[in-house]
Design an enzyme around this catalytic site. Structure first.
Site, mmCIF file in Angstrom:
data_model
loop_
_atom_site.group_PDB
_atom_site.id
_atom_site.type_symbol
_atom_site.label_atom_id
_atom_site.label_comp_id
_atom_site.label_asym_id
_atom_site.label_seq_id
_atom_site.Cartn_x
_atom_site.Cartn_y
_atom_site.Cartn_z
ATOM 1 N N ASP A 67 1.315 9.003 41.028
ATOM 2 C CA ASP A 67 2.280 9.199 42.110
ATOM 3 C C ASP A 67 1.645 9.912 43.308
ATOM 4 O O ASP A 67 0.510 10.397 43.231
ATOM 5 C CB ASP A 67 3.501 9.981 41.597
ATOM 6 N N ASN A 136 12.267 18.696 33.418
ATOM 7 C CA ASN A 136 13.499 17.886 33.370
ATOM 8 C C ASN A 136 13.274 16.537 32.669
ATOM 9 O O ASN A 136 14.136 15.665 32.709
ATOM 10 C CB ASN A 136 14.048 17.669 34.787
ATOM 11 N N HIS A 138 10.944 14.333 33.426
ATOM 12 C CA HIS A 138 10.415 13.266 34.275
ATOM 13 C C HIS A 138 8.978 12.913 33.871
ATOM 14 O O HIS A 138 8.268 13.702 33.264
ATOM 15 C CB HIS A 138 10.530 13.598 35.774
ATOM 16 N N GLU A 143 12.396 10.424 38.070
ATOM 17 C CA GLU A 143 13.301 11.548 37.876
ATOM 18 C C GLU A 143 14.540 11.111 37.086
ATOM 19 O O GLU A 143 14.944 9.942 37.174
ATOM 20 C CB GLU A 143 13.754 12.081 39.246
#
Ligand code: PGA
Length: 243
Positions: A67, A136, A138, A143
Site C-alpha cells: 500500500d 483493527n 486490517h 480497513e
C-alpha cells in the site's frame, strides 16, 4: 493455518529472514509482497545482515509493496516508498525497476490501481506475501467496512490507522493522509504463500478475531482463513488460542 510462536520478536524476525533468504536461494527471481509498519522493521534489519553474511543476490528478486498513501510522492520522506528505502532497500540490492510500488500521486488513481494489478500479474503473481495486521484487523489498507473491494483500490483510512502512522509524520496527525491505495484482499489471497507477523499484546484481540471469529469484512484479516498456505508468526504477546 500454521501458527509459530516465538519468545522474542527478534527470534521471529531471524526465523523469517532465514526463510526469505532460503526462498531466494531456491528461486533467485522470487516475487515478494512486502508490508510497512513497525512490526517488519526487525525483519528488514535481519535481512540486511543475513544478505551480507550469505552474499545473497537480490538482483533478480521482484517486490510489490502492499500500500501507499494517496497524495504522497515516492520521494516524500513520509511515503511508504521511502520507508522501504530506509528499512530494506538500503541493505539489500533489489534492482530498482524490480521494485513494485503504488504511486499515491498518480494523476489517475484508478488507472494506477489497474496498472498495479497488471504489474503483479505480469510478474507471474506473488510467491511469498509477508503481512502485518492492524489493531483493527486490517491488512494493508483493507480497513474494516460493510464491504471490501477485491482488487487494488483507493480507500479512506480509519482514524486508528491514521493514528498508528502519525510517527512517520513527526507525530502530527493532521499531516497523515486521509486516503490510501492498497492491494485488495483478493490480490493478497492470490499469493502462493502468506506469512503474517504480529507482535505485542495490542495485536492479541485482532489475532483472536481473525482466528476464532467468522469470515467478515469487519475483520479483513479473517479472509486469510480461506487461503491454503498461511503461516502466522507471533510473539508471546500476540499469541492467542486457536479453536
Ligand atoms: P504495525 O502496523 O506493524 O505498525 O503495527 C501493522 C499494520 O497496520 O498493518
Amino acid at each position: 493455518m500454521n501458527i509459530l510462536v516465538f519468545d522474542q520478536a527478534g527470534q521471529l524476525a531471524g526465523a523469517l529472514a532465514r526463510r526469505v533468504i532460503e526462498a531466494i536461494l531456491a528461486r533467485p527471481d522470487l516475487v515478494l509482497g512486502l508490508p510497512t509498519g513497525r512490526t517488519p522493521q526487525l525483519l528488514y534489519a535481519e535481512l540486511g545482515t543475513l544478505t551480507c553474511e550469505t552474499r545473497t543476490d537480490w538482483s533478480a528478486v521482484r517486490t510489490f509493496n502492499l500500500d501507499e498513501f494517496v497524495g504522497l510522492d515516492g520521494r516524500d520522506p513520509e511515503s511508504y516508498r521511502q520507508y522501504m528505502e530506509r528499512q530494506l532497500f538500503a541493505g539489500v540490492r533489489v534492482t530498482p525497476h524490480h521494485v513494485g510500488f503504488l504511486d499515491g500521486k498518480a494523476s489517475d488513481l484508478e488507472e494506477e490501481c489497474d496498472r498495479y494489478e497488471r504489474a503483479i500479474a505480469s510478474a507471474g503473481g506473488i510467491d511469498l506475501m509477508i503481512l502485518g495486521i492492524g489493531v483493527n484487523g486490517h491488512i494493508g489498507f483493507n480497513e474494516p467496512a460493510p464491504g471490501l473491494q477485491a482488487r487494488t483500490h483507493r480507500v479512506a483510512l480509519c482514524p486508528e490507522t491514521r493514528a498508528a502512522n502519525a510517527a512517520l509524520f513527526d507525530g502530527d496527525l493532521s499531516r497523515v493522509p486521509t486516503e490510501g491505495l492498497s492491494m485488495g484482499m483478493a490480490t493478497i489471497l492470490r499469493s502462493r504463500t502468506i506469512v503474517l507477523l504480529a507482535t505485542g499484546e495490542e495485536k492479541a484481540a485482532a489475532m483472536t478475531a481473525m482466528l476464532e471469529g467468522p469470515i467478515t469484512t469487519a475483520v479483513p484479516a479473517s479472509f486469510l482463513q480461506l487461503h491454503p498456505d498461511v503461516t502466522l508468526m507471533l510473539d508471546r504477546g500476540a499469541r492467542t488460542s486457536p479453536r
